[in-house]
Design a protein around this motif. Structure first.
Motif, PDB file in Angstrom:
ATOM      1  N   GLY A 130       0.836  -1.195   0.000  1.00 40.68           N
ATOM      2  CA  GLY A 130       0.000   0.000   0.000  1.00 40.68           C
ATOM      3  C   GLY A 130       0.868   1.242   0.000  1.00 40.68           C
ATOM      4  N   TRP A 131       0.318   2.317   0.538  1.00 42.19           N
ATOM      5  CA  TRP A 131       1.071   3.570   0.547  1.00 42.19           C
ATOM      6  C   TRP A 131       0.600   4.428   1.697  1.00 42.19           C
ATOM      7  CZ3 TRP A 131       5.555   4.521  -0.963  1.00 42.19           C
ATOM      8  CH2 TRP A 131       6.025   5.813  -1.232  1.00 42.19           C
ATOM      9  N   THR A 132       1.282   5.544   1.919  1.00 31.90           N
ATOM     10  CA  THR A 132       0.951   6.428   3.039  1.00 31.90           C
ATOM     11  C   THR A 132      -0.299   7.259   2.777  1.00 31.90           C
ATOM     12  OG1 THR A 132       2.472   8.065   2.101  1.00 31.90           O
ATOM     13  CG2 THR A 132       3.337   6.602   3.806  1.00 31.90           C
ATOM     14  N   ARG A 133      -0.794   7.256   1.542  1.00 31.23           N
ATOM     15  CA  ARG A 133      -1.995   8.008   1.179  1.00 31.23           C
ATOM     16  C   ARG A 133      -2.624   7.346  -0.035  1.00 31.23           C
ATOM     17  NH1 ARG A 133      -1.146  13.726  -1.115  1.00 31.23           N
ATOM     18  NH2 ARG A 133      -3.065  13.147  -2.167  1.00 31.23           N
ATOM     19  N   ASP A 134      -3.888   7.613  -0.253  1.00 28.16           N
ATOM     20  CA  ASP A 134      -4.529   7.199  -1.493  1.00 28.16           C
ATOM     21  C   ASP A 134      -4.059   8.115  -2.616  1.00 28.16           C
ATOM     22  OD1 ASP A 134      -5.903   5.243  -0.114  1.00 28.16           O
ATOM     23  OD2 ASP A 134      -7.770   6.391   0.033  1.00 28.16           O
ATOM     24  N   ASN A 135      -4.144   7.618  -3.849  1.00 29.40           N
ATOM     25  CA  ASN A 135      -3.797   8.465  -4.989  1.00 29.40           C
ATOM     26  C   ASN A 135      -4.709   8.112  -6.156  1.00 29.40           C
ATOM     27  OD1 ASN A 135      -2.488   6.009  -5.772  1.00 29.40           O
ATOM     28  ND2 ASN A 135      -0.509   6.751  -5.055  1.00 29.40           N
ATOM     29  N   TYR A 136      -4.212   8.149  -7.375  1.00 28.50           N
ATOM     30  CA  TYR A 136      -5.075   7.967  -8.549  1.00 28.50           C
ATOM     31  C   TYR A 136      -4.385   7.088  -9.567  1.00 28.50           C
ATOM     32  CZ  TYR A 136      -7.812  11.790  -6.630  1.00 28.50           C
ATOM     33  OH  TYR A 136      -8.580  12.554  -5.796  1.00 28.50           O
ATOM     34  N   ILE A 137      -5.192   6.277 -10.260  1.00 29.83           N
ATOM     35  CA  ILE A 137      -4.730   5.535 -11.420  1.00 29.83           C
ATOM     36  C   ILE A 137      -5.479   6.144 -12.607  1.00 29.83           C
ATOM     37  CG2 ILE A 137      -6.412   3.668 -10.938  1.00 29.83           C
ATOM     38  CD1 ILE A 137      -2.925   3.228 -12.572  1.00 29.83           C
ATOM     39  N   GLY A 138      -4.783   6.959 -13.390  1.00 34.80           N
ATOM     40  CA  GLY A 138      -5.473   7.828 -14.339  1.00 34.80           C
ATOM     41  C   GLY A 138      -6.302   8.826 -13.542  1.00 34.80           C
ATOM     42  N   HIS A 147      -1.544  -2.870   4.080  1.00 32.55           N
ATOM     43  CA  HIS A 147      -1.908  -4.243   4.409  1.00 32.55           C
ATOM     44  C   HIS A 147      -0.638  -5.048   4.660  1.00 32.55           C
ATOM     45  CE1 HIS A 147      -5.845  -3.146   2.828  1.00 32.55           C
ATOM     46  NE2 HIS A 147      -6.312  -4.359   3.061  1.00 32.55           N
ATOM     47  N   ASP A 148      -0.748  -6.046   5.528  1.00 35.32           N
ATOM     48  CA  ASP A 148       0.373  -6.956   5.735  1.00 35.32           C
ATOM     49  C   ASP A 148       0.436  -8.013   4.645  1.00 35.32           C
ATOM     50  OD1 ASP A 148       1.200  -5.680   8.065  1.00 35.32           O
ATOM     51  OD2 ASP A 148      -0.149  -6.877   9.319  1.00 35.32           O
ATOM     52  N   GLY A 149      -0.716  -8.369   4.068  1.00 36.53           N
ATOM     53  CA  GLY A 149      -0.763  -9.424   3.064  1.00 36.53           C
ATOM     54  C   GLY A 149      -1.046  -8.877   1.676  1.00 36.53           C
ATOM     55  N   TRP A 150      -0.270  -9.350   0.696  1.00 36.19           N
ATOM     56  CA  TRP A 150      -0.425  -8.873  -0.673  1.00 36.19           C
ATOM     57  C   TRP A 150      -1.749  -9.310  -1.298  1.00 36.19           C
ATOM     58  CZ3 TRP A 150       0.359  -5.566  -4.216  1.00 36.19           C
ATOM     59  CH2 TRP A 150       0.269  -5.872  -5.575  1.00 36.19           C
ATOM     60  N   ALA A 151      -2.151 -10.559  -1.083  1.00 34.25           N
ATOM     61  CA  ALA A 151      -3.384 -11.051  -1.699  1.00 34.25           C
ATOM     62  C   ALA A 151      -4.591 -10.249  -1.216  1.00 34.25           C
ATOM     63  CB  ALA A 151      -3.578 -12.540  -1.398  1.00 34.25           C
ATOM     64  N   ARG A 152      -4.643  -9.977   0.064  1.00 34.68           N
ATOM     65  CA  ARG A 152      -5.770  -9.210   0.599  1.00 34.68           C
ATOM     66  C   ARG A 152      -5.765  -7.788   0.056  1.00 34.68           C
ATOM     67  NH1 ARG A 152      -6.842  -7.715   6.946  1.00 34.68           N
ATOM     68  NH2 ARG A 152      -8.838  -6.649   6.643  1.00 34.68           N
ATOM     69  N   PHE A 153      -4.580  -7.184  -0.030  1.00 31.24           N
ATOM     70  CA  PHE A 153      -4.472  -5.840  -0.600  1.00 31.24           C
ATOM     71  C   PHE A 153      -4.960  -5.840  -2.050  1.00 31.24           C
ATOM     72  CE2 PHE A 153      -2.151  -2.773  -3.180  1.00 31.24           C
ATOM     73  CZ  PHE A 153      -2.398  -1.596  -2.499  1.00 31.24           C
ATOM     74  N   LEU A 154      -4.547  -6.843  -2.808  1.00 33.82           N
ATOM     75  CA  LEU A 154      -4.915  -6.931  -4.211  1.00 33.82           C
ATOM     76  C   LEU A 154      -6.426  -7.018  -4.381  1.00 33.82           C
ATOM     77  CD1 LEU A 154      -3.676  -7.181  -7.068  1.00 33.82           C
ATOM     78  CD2 LEU A 154      -3.630  -9.654  -6.719  1.00 33.82           C
TER      79      LEU A 154
END
Length: 300
Positions: A130-138, A147-154
């Motif tokens: 993740g990251w320290t803030r939300d941002n934008y994709i386009g 998140h500690d887990g990649w699958a859950r983050f995904l």
């Protein structure tokens, strides 16, 4: 042929206040390329700058871009355009950037240099995805809750929000049925694969990559977060790809683990869903095919 024009008085004052650069009498030349922002070259005080404009409500998008550029610059793997000013008037948001003379990746040497820089970027790892803030994709908000887990983050921060948007826009049908099965099975894909929380560009297609006049690899328009490095590598294969030497160099330096082809489809589904949500039905068939392929593979 486009002709240069001058910024409005309100914009010129705001740019000058934010940057300390005098913009009275500056000349603006529209630049082709972006489909989200208005982009211009600005000639002021004997120097040239790059300016992005959008509606005032888009200011958070520009602020997130500054954050992403700052993170990439701190890693020091790539050259990035330096943010000079970010702000808004009553009706217009702006982002003023350093102007760089750029060219597309073309030669084998370009590909090798870019790959070496990307490996260095991906070796910058953190503790959480993740990251320290939300941002934008386009123009789409991108959720980055750590998140500690990649699958859950995904699932929770990437695919689920895009699928919700797609359904709200009427793209349910087979996409919805198969997607539900897919989301349930994604954790199984990562039982034997341990992703590292690498620093990612996040939107790494060839339109956001270039080579500077001195041969230095350059990145811009980031959607940064920490995630599996394969997500950057996968997106680099969408929409035209990079020179063959890029892939040869990257893979010989740091080979992807077994199962990359399936992960590539999964990670690129996020971007195809985003294009479906941003640009419409033309991406629906591709999204449906990717979902079906993944659902079949993950249910074996």
């Amino acid at each position: 042929m486009t002709h240069p024009h001058t910024p409005g008085e309100r914009l010129a004052r705001a740019l000058e206040a934010a940057s300390g650069i005098a913009f009275a009498g500056a000349r603006l030349n529209p630049v082709r390329g972006g489909c989200i922002n208005r982009t211009l070259e600005v000639a002021a005080g004997g120097r040239t700058y790059f300016l992005k404009l959008n509606d005032a409500a888009a200011l958070p998008m520009f602020e997130a871009e500054v954050d992403g550029l700052t993170a990439l610059a701190a890693c020091d793997a790539f050259r990035v355009p330096r943010p000079l000013a970010c702000g808004a008037t009553d009706d217009e948001a702006f982002l003023l950037l350093e102007h760089l003379q750029l060219r597309p990746l073309a030669s084998a040497e370009d590909g090798r240099r870019f790959a070496a820089a990307l490996v260095a970027l991906h070796r910058d790892t953190g503790e959480h995805f993740g990251w320290t803030r939300d941002n934008y994709i386009g123009a789409t908000p991108q959720h980055n809750a750590p998140h500690d887990g990649w699958a859950r983050f995904l699932v929770e921060c990437r695919l689920m929000p895009q699928l919700r948007m797609a359904r709200a826009k009427g793209y349910a049908g087979a996409l919805g049925r198969d997607a539900d099965k897919l989301l349930e099975r994604i954790p199984a894909l990562f039982l034997d694969y341990r992703a590292r929380a690498s620093l990612l560009h996040g939107d790494l297609w060839n339109g956001n990559a270039a080579i500077a006049a001195d041969g230095t690899p350059v990145l811009f328009d980031p959607a940064v977060y920490r995630g599996d490095r394969d997500a950057d590598l996968a997106m680099s294969e969408l929409f035209g790809g990079f020179p063959a030497s890029f892939y040869t160099t990257y893979r010989s330096t740091w080979p992807p683990a077994e199962g990359y082809e399936l992960r590539k489809t999964l990670y690129n589904l996020y971007h195809i869903l985003n294009h479906l949500n941003l640009f419409g039905r033309g991406y629906l068939g591709q999204a449906e095919r990717m979902v079906r392929t993944l659902a079949v593979e993950l249910n074996r």
